[in-house]
Design a protein around this motif. Structure first.
Motif, short mmCIF file in Angstrom:
data_model
loop_
_atom_site.label_atom_id
_atom_site.label_comp_id
_atom_site.label_asym_id
_atom_site.label_seq_id
_atom_site.Cartn_x
_atom_site.Cartn_y
_atom_site.Cartn_z
N ALA A 186 1.04 1.82 -3.58
CA ALA A 186 -0.21 1.83 -4.31
C ALA A 186 -1.13 2.97 -3.87
O ALA A 186 -1.88 3.52 -4.67
N TYR A 187 -1.09 3.31 -2.57
CA TYR A 187 -2.11 4.24 -2.07
C TYR A 187 -1.56 5.39 -1.26
O TYR A 187 -2.31 6.19 -0.74
N ARG A 188 -0.26 5.44 -1.08
CA ARG A 188 0.30 6.49 -0.24
C ARG A 188 1.34 7.30 -0.99
O ARG A 188 2.09 6.79 -1.79
N ASP A 189 1.35 8.59 -0.66
CA ASP A 189 2.29 9.50 -1.30
C ASP A 189 3.74 9.13 -1.03
O ASP A 189 4.59 9.27 -1.89
N LEU A 211 -4.15 -4.72 -8.57
CA LEU A 211 -3.11 -4.13 -7.71
C LEU A 211 -1.94 -3.62 -8.57
O LEU A 211 -1.42 -2.53 -8.34
N GLU A 236 0.82 -1.21 0.00
CA GLU A 236 0.00 0.00 0.00
C GLU A 236 0.86 1.27 0.00
O GLU A 236 0.41 2.31 -0.43
N SER A 274 -2.07 -2.55 -11.56
CA SER A 274 -2.49 -1.30 -12.19
C SER A 274 -2.44 -0.14 -11.21
O SER A 274 -2.04 0.97 -11.57
N ALA A 275 -2.87 -0.40 -9.98
CA ALA A 275 -2.87 0.66 -8.97
C ALA A 275 -1.44 1.15 -8.75
O ALA A 275 -1.18 2.34 -8.67
N ARG A 328 1.21 0.76 -10.83
CA ARG A 328 1.70 1.40 -12.06
C ARG A 328 1.18 2.83 -12.17
O ARG A 328 1.92 3.75 -12.51
N PHE A 329 -0.09 2.96 -11.82
CA PHE A 329 -0.71 4.27 -11.93
C PHE A 329 -0.14 5.24 -10.90
O PHE A 329 0.09 6.41 -11.18
N ARG A 330 0.10 4.73 -9.70
CA ARG A 330 0.53 5.58 -8.59
C ARG A 330 2.03 5.91 -8.69
O ARG A 330 2.44 7.02 -8.43
#
Lengths: 254, 254
Positions: free
Chosen positions: B111-114, B152, B108, B154-155, B157-159
Protein backbone atom coordinates in the motif's frame (compact mmCIF):
# COMPACT_ATOMS: atom_id res chain seq x y z
CA UNK A 1 -5.16 17.52 30.31
CA UNK A 2 -4.79 17.04 26.60
CA UNK A 3 -3.77 13.86 24.81
CA UNK A 4 -1.77 14.02 21.60
CA UNK A 5 -1.48 10.73 19.73
CA UNK A 6 1.28 10.21 17.18
CA UNK A 7 0.39 7.61 14.53
CA UNK A 8 2.03 6.62 11.25
CA UNK A 9 3.65 3.74 9.39
CA UNK A 10 6.80 2.02 10.70
CA UNK A 11 9.80 4.29 10.30
CA UNK A 12 7.78 7.45 9.76
CA UNK A 13 9.48 9.07 12.75
CA UNK A 14 6.84 8.96 15.49
CA UNK A 15 9.22 8.28 18.36
CA UNK A 16 11.66 11.02 17.30
CA UNK A 17 8.86 13.52 16.91
CA UNK A 18 7.43 12.63 20.32
CA UNK A 19 10.86 13.28 21.86
CA UNK A 20 11.37 16.61 20.06
CA UNK A 21 7.85 17.79 20.64
CA UNK A 22 8.14 17.06 24.34
CA UNK A 23 11.27 19.22 24.44
CA UNK A 24 9.44 21.93 22.52
CA UNK A 25 6.63 21.95 25.10
CA UNK A 26 9.07 21.86 28.02
CA UNK A 27 10.86 24.90 26.56
CA UNK A 28 7.56 26.71 26.87
CA UNK A 29 7.26 25.70 30.55
CA UNK A 30 4.45 23.30 29.78
CA UNK A 31 4.02 20.15 31.81
CA UNK A 32 4.30 17.03 29.69
CA UNK A 33 4.16 13.27 30.00
CA UNK A 34 4.72 10.46 27.52
CA UNK A 35 2.88 7.17 27.06
CA UNK A 36 4.55 4.44 25.03
CA UNK A 37 2.08 2.02 23.45
CA UNK A 38 4.56 0.06 21.32
CA UNK A 39 5.14 -3.37 22.92
CA UNK A 40 7.92 -4.25 20.44
CA UNK A 41 10.15 -1.18 20.61
CA UNK A 42 13.72 -1.91 21.74
CA UNK A 43 15.08 1.46 22.83
CA UNK A 44 13.37 4.74 23.45
CA UNK A 45 15.12 8.14 23.30
CA UNK A 46 12.82 9.44 26.07
CA UNK A 47 11.72 8.20 29.48
CA UNK A 48 8.04 7.23 29.27
CA UNK A 49 5.69 7.97 32.17
CA UNK A 50 3.69 4.94 31.16
CA UNK A 51 5.22 2.08 29.24
CA UNK A 52 3.12 -0.67 27.72
CA UNK A 53 6.17 -2.96 27.89
CA UNK A 54 5.65 -3.13 31.66
CA UNK A 55 2.47 -5.08 30.87
CA UNK A 56 3.33 -7.06 27.77
CA UNK A 57 6.35 -8.18 25.77
CA UNK A 58 5.80 -8.78 22.06
CA UNK A 59 8.81 -11.11 21.90
CA UNK A 60 7.47 -13.29 24.68
CA UNK A 61 4.10 -13.40 22.95
CA UNK A 62 5.85 -14.44 19.73
CA UNK A 63 7.60 -17.35 21.45
CA UNK A 64 4.79 -18.40 23.76
CA UNK A 65 2.15 -18.61 21.03
CA UNK A 66 4.48 -19.55 18.16
CA UNK A 67 3.38 -16.48 16.23
CA UNK A 68 5.03 -14.57 13.43
CA UNK A 69 6.29 -11.07 14.22
CA UNK A 70 3.29 -9.46 12.61
CA UNK A 71 0.60 -11.39 14.45
CA UNK A 72 2.44 -11.18 17.77
CA UNK A 73 2.02 -7.41 17.84
CA UNK A 74 -1.69 -7.68 17.25
CA UNK A 75 -2.11 -10.40 19.85
CA UNK A 76 -0.02 -8.34 22.30
CA UNK A 77 -2.44 -5.46 22.08
CA UNK A 78 -5.38 -7.83 22.39
CA UNK A 79 -3.86 -9.33 25.53
CA UNK A 80 -3.27 -5.86 26.85
CA UNK A 81 -7.00 -5.28 26.94
CA UNK A 82 -7.31 -7.89 29.67
CA UNK A 83 -5.25 -5.57 31.85
CA UNK A 84 -7.35 -2.54 31.01
CA UNK A 85 -8.28 -1.72 34.61
CA UNK A 86 -4.66 -1.71 35.84
CA UNK A 87 -3.59 0.35 32.86
CA UNK A 88 -6.36 2.86 33.38
CA UNK A 89 -5.35 3.20 37.04
CA UNK A 90 -1.72 3.79 36.21
CA UNK A 91 -2.49 6.28 33.47
CA UNK A 92 -4.94 8.21 35.63
CA UNK A 93 -2.08 9.02 38.00
CA UNK A 94 -0.30 10.96 35.28
CA UNK A 95 -0.54 14.70 35.81
CA UNK A 96 0.46 16.93 32.91
CA UNK A 97 -0.87 19.58 30.57
CA UNK A 98 -0.01 17.52 27.55
CA UNK A 99 0.30 13.76 27.36
CA UNK A 100 2.07 12.59 24.21
CA UNK A 101 1.15 9.08 23.11
CA UNK A 102 3.64 7.11 21.00
CA UNK A 103 2.08 4.21 19.03
CA UNK A 104 3.24 1.05 17.23
CA UNK A 105 4.15 1.26 13.53
CA UNK A 106 1.57 -1.46 13.10
CA UNK A 107 -0.95 1.15 11.98
CA UNK A 108 -3.59 -1.44 11.31
CA UNK A 109 -4.28 -1.45 15.04
CA UNK A 110 -5.69 2.03 14.69
CA UNK A 111 -7.01 1.77 11.16
CA UNK A 112 -8.75 -1.61 11.07
CA UNK A 113 -9.00 -3.06 14.54
CA UNK A 114 -11.25 -2.31 17.45
CA UNK A 115 -8.49 -2.62 20.01
CA UNK A 116 -6.71 0.56 18.89
CA UNK A 117 -9.86 2.61 19.31
CA UNK A 118 -10.78 0.94 22.60
CA UNK A 119 -7.28 1.51 23.96
CA UNK A 120 -7.26 5.15 22.90
CA UNK A 121 -10.72 5.76 24.40
CA UNK A 122 -9.53 4.16 27.61
CA UNK A 123 -6.55 6.50 27.76
CA UNK A 124 -8.40 9.67 26.79
CA UNK A 125 -11.36 9.27 29.13
CA UNK A 126 -13.22 12.60 29.30
CA UNK A 127 -10.25 14.63 28.12
CA UNK A 128 -9.73 16.25 24.76
CA UNK A 129 -7.44 14.56 22.31
CA UNK A 130 -5.99 15.00 18.85
CA UNK A 131 -4.26 12.58 16.53
CA UNK A 132 -1.12 13.64 14.70
CA UNK A 133 -0.71 11.39 11.65
CA UNK A 134 2.78 11.27 10.14
CA UNK A 135 3.12 10.93 6.39
CA UNK A 136 6.69 9.74 5.91
CA UNK A 137 7.88 12.33 3.39
CA UNK A 138 10.62 10.05 2.15
CA UNK A 139 7.88 7.68 0.94
CA UNK A 140 5.32 10.39 0.21
CA UNK A 141 7.54 12.19 -2.30
CA UNK A 142 6.30 9.61 -4.80
CA UNK A 143 2.88 10.91 -5.86
CA UNK A 144 1.09 7.54 -5.81
CA UNK A 145 2.41 6.80 -2.35
CA UNK A 146 1.28 10.26 -1.22
CA UNK A 147 -2.26 9.34 -2.27
CA UNK A 148 -2.03 5.95 -0.54
CA UNK A 149 -0.84 7.59 2.66
CA UNK A 150 -3.71 10.07 2.52
CA UNK A 151 -6.09 7.11 2.18
CA UNK A 152 -4.48 5.56 5.25
CA UNK A 153 -4.78 8.87 7.06
CA UNK A 154 -8.51 8.90 6.27
CA UNK A 155 -8.92 5.32 7.44
CA UNK A 156 -7.30 6.20 10.76
CA UNK A 157 -9.23 9.42 11.15
CA UNK A 158 -12.42 7.61 10.43
CA UNK A 159 -11.67 4.70 12.74
CA UNK A 160 -10.21 6.64 15.70
CA UNK A 161 -12.80 9.35 15.34
CA UNK A 162 -10.52 12.05 16.72
CA UNK A 163 -9.65 15.41 15.18
CA UNK A 164 -6.54 14.77 13.14
CA UNK A 165 -3.55 16.78 11.93
CA UNK A 166 -1.52 15.43 9.04
CA UNK A 167 2.21 16.01 9.22
CA UNK A 168 4.90 15.49 6.57
CA UNK A 169 7.69 14.03 8.69
CA UNK A 170 11.45 13.81 8.08
CA UNK A 171 11.53 16.73 5.62
CA UNK A 172 15.27 17.14 6.30
CA UNK A 173 15.70 14.11 4.02
CA UNK A 174 14.25 15.99 1.02
CA UNK A 175 15.89 18.58 -1.17
CA UNK A 176 14.22 21.94 -1.75
CA UNK A 177 12.61 20.94 -5.04
CA UNK A 178 11.18 17.71 -3.62
CA UNK A 179 9.74 19.55 -0.64
CA UNK A 180 8.14 22.22 -2.81
CA UNK A 181 6.55 19.58 -4.99
CA UNK A 182 5.24 17.67 -1.96
CA UNK A 183 3.77 20.83 -0.49
CA UNK A 184 2.09 21.68 -3.78
CA UNK A 185 0.13 18.41 -3.68
CA UNK A 186 -2.29 19.66 -1.04
CA UNK A 187 -3.79 21.26 -4.14
CA UNK A 188 -5.74 18.54 -5.95
CA UNK A 189 -4.91 19.74 -9.47
CA UNK A 190 -1.18 19.80 -8.81
CA UNK A 191 -1.37 16.32 -7.34
CA UNK A 192 -3.34 14.90 -10.25
CA UNK A 193 -0.87 16.47 -12.71
CA UNK A 194 1.97 14.67 -10.95
CA UNK A 195 0.22 11.31 -11.10
CA UNK A 196 0.28 11.03 -14.86
CA UNK A 197 -2.61 9.15 -16.43
CA UNK A 198 -5.23 7.91 -13.97
CA UNK A 199 -8.67 6.41 -14.42
CA UNK A 200 -11.94 8.17 -13.56
CA UNK A 201 -12.27 6.13 -10.41
CA UNK A 202 -9.01 7.46 -9.04
CA UNK A 203 -9.76 10.99 -10.20
CA UNK A 204 -12.96 11.25 -8.16
CA UNK A 205 -11.49 9.55 -5.13
CA UNK A 206 -8.46 11.85 -5.07
CA UNK A 207 -10.64 14.91 -5.34
CA UNK A 208 -12.76 13.73 -2.39
CA UNK A 209 -9.60 13.04 -0.43
CA UNK A 210 -8.05 16.45 -1.02
CA UNK A 211 -11.32 18.21 -0.26
CA UNK A 212 -11.50 16.32 3.02
CA UNK A 213 -8.21 17.82 4.26
CA UNK A 214 -9.02 20.58 6.73
CA UNK A 215 -5.60 22.04 6.18
CA UNK A 216 -2.49 21.02 4.22
CA UNK A 217 -0.10 18.56 5.90
CA UNK A 218 2.40 20.38 8.15
CA UNK A 219 6.03 19.78 7.08
CA UNK A 220 8.19 18.97 10.12
CA UNK A 221 11.66 17.68 10.94
CA UNK A 222 12.70 16.21 14.27
CA UNK A 223 16.33 16.79 13.24
CA UNK A 224 16.12 20.53 12.53
CA UNK A 225 12.94 21.20 14.60
CA UNK A 226 11.44 22.88 11.52
CA UNK A 227 7.67 23.03 11.63
CA UNK A 228 7.23 22.44 15.37
CA UNK A 229 5.79 25.98 15.82
CA UNK A 230 3.25 25.29 13.07
CA UNK A 231 2.38 21.88 14.53
CA UNK A 232 1.87 23.42 17.97
CA UNK A 233 -0.36 26.11 16.44
CA UNK A 234 -2.49 23.48 14.69
CA UNK A 235 -2.81 21.50 17.89
CA UNK A 236 -3.82 24.63 19.80
CA UNK A 237 -6.42 25.47 17.19
CA UNK A 238 -8.07 22.12 17.81
CA UNK A 239 -7.51 21.47 21.51
CA UNK A 240 -7.94 24.96 22.86
CA UNK A 241 -11.24 25.29 21.08
CA UNK A 242 -10.47 27.14 17.86
CA UNK A 243 -12.35 24.39 16.08
CA UNK A 244 -14.65 22.34 18.17
CA UNK A 245 -14.50 18.93 16.57
CA UNK A 246 -15.64 17.08 19.59
CA UNK A 247 -19.24 18.15 19.73
CA UNK A 248 -21.81 15.38 19.74
CA UNK A 249 -23.11 16.65 16.44
CA UNK A 250 -20.19 16.50 14.06
CA UNK A 251 -18.01 13.85 15.55
CA UNK A 252 -19.93 11.31 17.60
CA UNK A 253 -17.91 8.69 19.46
CA UNK A 254 -19.19 5.22 18.76
CA UNK B 1 0.24 -17.61 -17.57
CA UNK B 2 -1.86 -15.56 -15.18
CA UNK B 3 -0.80 -14.24 -11.80
CA UNK B 4 -3.31 -13.96 -8.99
CA UNK B 5 -2.11 -12.01 -5.95
CA UNK B 6 -3.81 -12.44 -2.61
CA UNK B 7 -3.43 -9.39 -0.33
CA UNK B 8 -5.05 -8.39 2.96
CA UNK B 9 -4.37 -7.58 6.59
CA UNK B 10 -2.76 -10.13 8.95
CA UNK B 11 -5.21 -12.89 9.78
CA UNK B 12 -7.58 -12.12 6.92
CA UNK B 13 -7.14 -15.65 5.57
CA UNK B 14 -4.87 -15.21 2.54
CA UNK B 15 -2.92 -18.42 3.04
CA UNK B 16 -6.04 -20.55 3.56
CA UNK B 17 -7.71 -19.05 0.52
CA UNK B 18 -4.60 -19.66 -1.61
CA UNK B 19 -4.66 -23.31 -0.57
CA UNK B 20 -8.38 -23.76 -1.25
CA UNK B 21 -8.31 -21.85 -4.48
CA UNK B 22 -5.44 -23.97 -5.75
CA UNK B 23 -7.51 -27.08 -5.04
CA UNK B 24 -10.47 -25.49 -6.80
CA UNK B 25 -8.36 -24.89 -9.93
CA UNK B 26 -6.81 -28.35 -9.78
CA UNK B 27 -10.31 -29.86 -9.64
CA UNK B 28 -10.90 -28.17 -12.97
CA UNK B 29 -7.76 -29.75 -14.46
CA UNK B 30 -5.99 -26.39 -14.47
CA UNK B 31 -2.27 -26.19 -13.95
CA UNK B 32 -1.35 -24.14 -10.89
CA UNK B 33 1.68 -22.99 -8.98
CA UNK B 34 2.10 -21.04 -5.75
CA UNK B 35 4.55 -18.32 -4.81
CA UNK B 36 5.02 -17.50 -1.13
CA UNK B 37 6.21 -13.93 -0.52
CA UNK B 38 5.88 -13.90 3.28
CA UNK B 39 9.38 -14.14 4.81
CA UNK B 40 7.99 -14.50 8.34
CA UNK B 41 5.45 -17.27 7.95
CA UNK B 42 6.14 -20.36 10.09
CA UNK B 43 4.11 -23.11 8.46
CA UNK B 44 2.32 -23.29 5.15
CA UNK B 45 -0.61 -25.62 4.39
CA UNK B 46 0.59 -25.92 0.78
CA UNK B 47 3.90 -26.64 -0.94
CA UNK B 48 5.08 -23.45 -2.64
CA UNK B 49 6.79 -23.61 -6.04
CA UNK B 50 8.74 -20.53 -5.07
CA UNK B 51 9.39 -19.62 -1.46
CA UNK B 52 10.80 -16.27 -0.46
CA UNK B 53 12.11 -17.90 2.73
CA UNK B 54 14.76 -19.62 0.59
CA UNK B 55 16.22 -16.15 0.07
CA UNK B 56 15.56 -14.36 3.32
CA UNK B 57 14.61 -15.10 6.91
CA UNK B 58 12.76 -12.37 8.79
CA UNK B 59 13.91 -13.76 12.16
CA UNK B 60 17.55 -13.65 11.13
CA UNK B 61 17.09 -10.08 9.93
CA UNK B 62 15.52 -9.21 13.26
CA UNK B 63 18.50 -10.54 15.19
CA UNK B 64 21.24 -9.42 12.82
CA UNK B 65 20.08 -5.80 12.64
CA UNK B 66 18.57 -5.59 16.12
CA UNK B 67 15.20 -4.67 14.64
CA UNK B 68 11.69 -4.92 16.01
CA UNK B 69 9.39 -7.49 14.39
CA UNK B 70 7.62 -4.82 12.36
CA UNK B 71 10.70 -3.25 10.82
CA UNK B 72 12.38 -6.60 10.20
CA UNK B 73 9.67 -7.55 7.72
CA UNK B 74 10.10 -4.34 5.79
CA UNK B 75 13.88 -4.64 5.78
CA UNK B 76 13.56 -8.29 4.69
CA UNK B 77 11.66 -7.30 1.59
CA UNK B 78 14.11 -4.49 0.92
CA UNK B 79 17.02 -6.95 1.17
CA UNK B 80 15.17 -9.28 -1.14
CA UNK B 81 15.40 -6.73 -3.90
CA UNK B 82 19.16 -7.19 -3.97
CA UNK B 83 18.49 -10.74 -5.09
CA UNK B 84 16.02 -9.71 -7.77
CA UNK B 85 17.89 -11.35 -10.66
CA UNK B 86 18.08 -14.76 -8.96
CA UNK B 87 14.46 -14.53 -7.96
CA UNK B 88 13.37 -13.60 -11.46
CA UNK B 89 15.31 -16.56 -12.84
CA UNK B 90 13.76 -19.01 -10.43
CA UNK B 91 10.24 -17.68 -10.99
CA UNK B 92 10.60 -17.73 -14.78
CA UNK B 93 11.04 -21.49 -14.58
CA UNK B 94 7.55 -21.90 -13.18
CA UNK B 95 5.13 -23.27 -15.77
CA UNK B 96 1.43 -23.10 -14.95
CA UNK B 97 -1.85 -21.64 -16.12
CA UNK B 98 -2.38 -19.86 -12.86
CA UNK B 99 0.26 -18.74 -10.41
CA UNK B 100 -1.19 -17.86 -7.01
CA UNK B 101 0.87 -15.37 -5.02
CA UNK B 102 0.58 -15.38 -1.22
CA UNK B 103 1.74 -12.12 0.43
CA UNK B 104 2.74 -10.92 3.92
CA UNK B 105 0.06 -9.54 6.25
CA UNK B 106 2.24 -6.47 6.39
CA UNK B 107 -0.02 -4.80 3.84
CA UNK B 108 1.93 -1.58 3.97
CA UNK B 109 4.45 -3.21 1.65
CA UNK B 110 1.85 -3.10 -1.09
CA UNK B 111 0.00 0.00 0.00
CA UNK B 112 2.74 2.48 0.87
CA UNK B 113 6.10 1.15 -0.20
CA UNK B 114 7.79 0.90 -3.55
CA UNK B 115 9.22 -2.54 -2.90
CA UNK B 116 5.82 -4.27 -3.02
CA UNK B 117 5.07 -2.84 -6.42
CA UNK B 118 8.58 -3.48 -7.74
CA UNK B 119 8.46 -7.06 -6.51
CA UNK B 120 5.05 -7.67 -8.06
CA UNK B 121 6.13 -6.16 -11.40
CA UNK B 122 9.21 -8.36 -11.32
CA UNK B 123 7.07 -11.43 -10.84
CA UNK B 124 4.38 -10.54 -13.36
CA UNK B 125 6.66 -9.55 -16.23
CA UNK B 126 4.58 -9.35 -19.40
CA UNK B 127 1.82 -11.58 -18.09
CA UNK B 128 -1.63 -10.56 -16.98
CA UNK B 129 -2.33 -10.28 -13.29
CA UNK B 130 -5.11 -9.54 -10.87
CA UNK B 131 -5.08 -8.69 -7.20
CA UNK B 132 -7.58 -10.34 -4.86
CA UNK B 133 -7.92 -8.15 -1.76
CA UNK B 134 -9.36 -9.85 1.32
CA UNK B 135 -11.57 -7.84 3.63
CA UNK B 136 -11.58 -9.84 6.84
CA UNK B 137 -15.33 -10.15 7.39
CA UNK B 138 -14.87 -10.74 11.09
CA UNK B 139 -13.45 -7.21 11.31
CA UNK B 140 -15.51 -5.77 8.47
CA UNK B 141 -18.84 -6.58 10.13
CA UNK B 142 -18.32 -3.36 12.08
CA UNK B 143 -19.40 -0.60 9.66
CA UNK B 144 -16.55 1.80 10.43
CA UNK B 145 -13.99 -0.93 9.97
CA UNK B 146 -15.65 -1.87 6.69
CA UNK B 147 -15.06 1.68 5.47
CA UNK B 148 -11.46 1.64 6.70
CA UNK B 149 -10.82 -1.64 4.89
CA UNK B 150 -12.30 -0.22 1.69
CA UNK B 151 -9.91 2.72 2.04
CA UNK B 152 -7.04 0.27 2.42
CA UNK B 153 -8.31 -1.64 -0.60
CA UNK B 154 -8.23 1.59 -2.61
CA UNK B 155 -4.73 2.40 -1.40
CA UNK B 156 -3.53 -1.01 -2.56
CA UNK B 157 -5.38 -0.88 -5.85
CA UNK B 158 -3.96 2.53 -6.49
CA UNK B 159 -0.42 1.60 -5.50
CA UNK B 160 -0.20 -1.82 -7.19
CA UNK B 161 -2.04 -0.57 -10.25
CA UNK B 162 -3.56 -3.96 -11.01
CA UNK B 163 -7.20 -4.82 -11.63
CA UNK B 164 -8.56 -5.76 -8.21
CA UNK B 165 -11.30 -7.97 -6.84
CA UNK B 166 -12.48 -7.39 -3.29
CA UNK B 167 -13.40 -10.46 -1.31
CA UNK B 168 -15.17 -10.79 2.05
CA UNK B 169 -13.17 -13.60 3.62
CA UNK B 170 -14.02 -16.00 6.46
CA UNK B 171 -17.79 -15.61 6.07
CA UNK B 172 -18.29 -18.93 7.89
CA UNK B 173 -17.56 -16.94 11.07
CA UNK B 174 -20.63 -14.76 10.57
CA UNK B 175 -24.26 -15.57 11.24
CA UNK B 176 -26.86 -15.07 8.52
CA UNK B 177 -27.96 -11.66 9.73
CA UNK B 178 -24.39 -10.34 9.95
CA UNK B 179 -23.62 -11.58 6.46
CA UNK B 180 -26.76 -10.03 5.00
CA UNK B 181 -25.91 -6.72 6.59
CA UNK B 182 -22.33 -6.85 5.32
CA UNK B 183 -23.50 -7.64 1.80
CA UNK B 184 -25.98 -4.77 1.88
CA UNK B 185 -23.14 -2.28 2.46
CA UNK B 186 -21.98 -2.39 -1.14
CA UNK B 187 -24.91 -0.01 -1.48
CA UNK B 188 -23.73 3.39 -0.23
CA UNK B 189 -27.02 4.40 1.38
CA UNK B 190 -27.26 1.20 3.40
CA UNK B 191 -23.69 1.65 4.55
CA UNK B 192 -24.18 5.26 5.59
CA UNK B 193 -27.34 4.31 7.50
CA UNK B 194 -25.33 1.75 9.46
CA UNK B 195 -22.63 4.24 10.36
CA UNK B 196 -24.84 6.46 12.45
CA UNK B 197 -23.97 10.14 12.48
CA UNK B 198 -21.04 11.09 10.28
CA UNK B 199 -19.64 14.43 9.16
CA UNK B 200 -19.85 15.81 5.62
CA UNK B 201 -16.23 14.92 4.98
CA UNK B 202 -16.90 11.25 5.61
CA UNK B 203 -20.16 11.31 3.69
CA UNK B 204 -18.51 12.45 0.45
CA UNK B 205 -15.54 10.17 0.84
CA UNK B 206 -17.72 7.10 1.43
CA UNK B 207 -19.82 7.89 -1.62
CA UNK B 208 -16.69 8.14 -3.78
CA UNK B 209 -15.43 4.89 -2.33
CA UNK B 210 -18.62 2.95 -3.01
CA UNK B 211 -18.90 4.38 -6.53
CA UNK B 212 -15.36 3.24 -7.19
CA UNK B 213 -16.24 -0.41 -6.57
CA UNK B 214 -16.59 -2.14 -9.93
CA UNK B 215 -18.59 -4.88 -8.30
CA UNK B 216 -19.59 -5.73 -4.71
CA UNK B 217 -17.05 -7.67 -2.60
CA UNK B 218 -17.40 -11.44 -3.18
CA UNK B 219 -18.24 -13.35 0.05
CA UNK B 220 -16.01 -16.44 0.37
CA UNK B 221 -15.10 -19.07 2.92
CA UNK B 222 -12.04 -21.30 2.76
CA UNK B 223 -13.74 -23.61 5.26
CA UNK B 224 -16.95 -24.27 3.32
CA UNK B 225 -15.60 -23.31 -0.13
CA UNK B 226 -18.58 -20.99 -0.51
CA UNK B 227 -17.99 -18.26 -3.06
CA UNK B 228 -15.10 -19.90 -4.91
CA UNK B 229 -17.20 -20.24 -8.09
CA UNK B 230 -18.02 -16.54 -7.93
CA UNK B 231 -14.41 -15.60 -7.27
CA UNK B 232 -13.28 -17.70 -10.22
CA UNK B 233 -15.89 -16.05 -12.44
CA UNK B 234 -14.71 -12.57 -11.41
CA UNK B 235 -11.11 -13.52 -12.09
CA UNK B 236 -12.07 -14.91 -15.50
CA UNK B 237 -13.94 -11.74 -16.34
CA UNK B 238 -10.77 -9.75 -15.78
CA UNK B 239 -8.00 -12.09 -16.93
CA UNK B 240 -9.68 -13.73 -19.89
CA UNK B 241 -10.54 -10.33 -21.26
CA UNK B 242 -14.17 -9.73 -20.29
CA UNK B 243 -12.98 -6.38 -19.03
CA UNK B 244 -9.72 -5.17 -20.38
CA UNK B 245 -8.24 -3.23 -17.50
CA UNK B 246 -4.73 -3.47 -18.70
CA UNK B 247 -4.88 -1.23 -21.74
CA UNK B 248 -2.42 1.63 -21.82
CA UNK B 249 -5.26 4.06 -21.65
CA UNK B 250 -7.16 3.21 -18.49
CA UNK B 251 -4.54 1.60 -16.33
CA UNK B 252 -1.00 2.65 -17.23
CA UNK B 253 1.85 0.95 -15.37
CA UNK B 254 4.17 3.53 -13.87
Amino acid sequence: MYYIFFTGTAGSGKTSLVKEFQQYLLDQQLDTAIINLDPAVEKLPYTPDFDVRDYIDAYEVMQKFGLGPNSSLIVSIDLLMSKAVDIKNEISEIEANYVLVDTPGQVELFAYRDTGRILSSLIIGDNKAVNVFLLDSFLAKEARTYVSLLLLSSAIRFRMNLPQINVLSKIDLLNKKELEELNSWSNGEELIDSLGEIDDYSFDLINSLIESLDSPPVPVSSTTDEGLDELYAEIQKILAGGEDYLTEENSPRL
